[in-house]
Design a protein around this motif. Structure first.
Motif, short mmCIF file in Angstrom:
data_model
loop_
_atom_site.label_atom_id
_atom_site.label_comp_id
_atom_site.label_asym_id
_atom_site.label_seq_id
_atom_site.Cartn_x
_atom_site.Cartn_y
_atom_site.Cartn_z
N ALA A 177 0.83 -1.21 0.00
CA ALA A 177 0.00 0.00 0.00
C ALA A 177 0.87 1.26 0.00
O ALA A 177 0.55 2.25 -0.68
N TRP A 178 1.98 1.20 0.72
CA TRP A 178 2.89 2.36 0.77
C TRP A 178 3.60 2.56 -0.57
O TRP A 178 3.71 3.70 -1.06
N THR A 187 2.56 1.81 -3.48
CA THR A 187 1.63 2.24 -4.51
C THR A 187 1.47 3.75 -4.55
O THR A 187 1.19 4.34 -5.60
N ILE A 188 1.69 4.42 -3.41
CA ILE A 188 1.41 5.86 -3.31
C ILE A 188 2.68 6.68 -3.14
O ILE A 188 2.79 7.79 -3.66
N ASN A 190 5.94 5.11 -6.76
CA ASN A 190 4.56 5.14 -7.24
C ASN A 190 4.47 5.38 -8.74
O ASN A 190 3.37 5.45 -9.29
N THR A 226 -1.24 3.27 3.30
CA THR A 226 -1.75 4.34 2.45
C THR A 226 -1.54 5.71 3.09
O THR A 226 -1.16 6.67 2.41
#
Length: 258
Positions: A22-23, A25-26, A31, A80
């Motif tokens: 999740a980290w 991805t952003i 990212n 996130t």
């Protein structure tokens, strides 16, 4: 021959990988669409593997399905949130480039291409250029290692059974938005002031001598000033990116209560 399945270790690896995925991805610089999803998945497992021994006692039982689902959702939220705090501050570089596009007249072609705007991520020429330079500087100066280390600290301070403080997160997001706009203005402000003064000078020249048609020279002059100003500003961008790295790591550490 009896083989034992390390259920606790596997569960810890799974939950830690979910937070890391999740980290990734952003959070910049991971990212980007340049990094394939398969590579991000492998990186998330690589990040989670070293911290598994310290997380074994913090995982729910495999028999507790509801607890596992809740824990997975918590790791997604934590990853996130930490990634968003990092990306929020780094967005200042792209925002500064977009301001230069706006005041330098470089966003005109971008505005006339609505179909291409969606594929460009909503950024103009210098917005994408500044973003590319910032990502390059992150890798060149090993800033990505500092960002990654700040995230991995969250496994020690905020284990798998821990939760983020929503009040603290709200304060950090509000402060991060203000820091983003302030940093963008600080990066692009001097060049914007020069372009604004150029517009005033061309306007006064057009009033004094209308026959010169000063505004016909507006685009070449502003393009020359923009390119020259961006070239000079490149010397200060490494310092700005380094400052943003420090701020982003501090924001992540403050979010996890370190």
């Amino acid at each position: 021959m009896n083989l034992s399945f390390p259920a606790a270790e596997f569960t810890a690896l799974l939950l830690a990988s979910v937070r890391a995925a999740a980290w990734l991805t952003i959070s910049p610089p991971f990212n980007s669409n340049v990094v394939p999803a398969q590579v991000k998945a492998l990186l998330s497992v690589a990040i989670a593997l070293p911290v598994v021994p310290s997380l074994v006692n913090k995982v729910p039982s495999l028999d507790d399905t509801a607890g596992l689902v809740v824990s997975v959702a918590e790791q997604v939220v934590v990853g996130t949130a930490l990634g968003f705090l990092t990306a929020l501050l780094f967005a200042a570089v792209s925002a500064a480039g977009n301001l230069i596009d706006l005041f330098g007249g470089m966003s005109l072609a971008f505005a006339f291409d609505p179909m291409g705007s969606a594929g460009n991520g909503g950024s103009g020429i210098f917005g994408r250029f500044y973003n590319l330079i910032a990502v390059t500087l992150l890798f060149v100066t090993d800033g990505h290692q500092l960002v990654l280390r700040g995230f991995t600290t969250s496994y020690n301070v905020l284990p798998l059974d821990g939760t983020l403080s929503l009040r603290n997160l709200e304060h950090l997001v509000t402060t991060g938005v203000a820091e983003m706009f302030l940093s963008a203005i600080q990066i692009a402000g001097p060049l914007i002031a020069v372009l604004f003064c150029a517009d005033i000078g061309l306007g006064l020249l057009s009033r004094v001598a209308p026959a010169l048609n000063a505004f016909s020279l507006g685009f070449p002059v502003k393009i020359m000033l923009t390119l020259g100003g961006v070239g000079l500003a490149m010397t200060m961008l490494p310092q700005a990116v380094g400052s943003l790295v420090d701020k982003s790591v501090k924001a992540v550490l403050e979010a996890i209560g370190a």
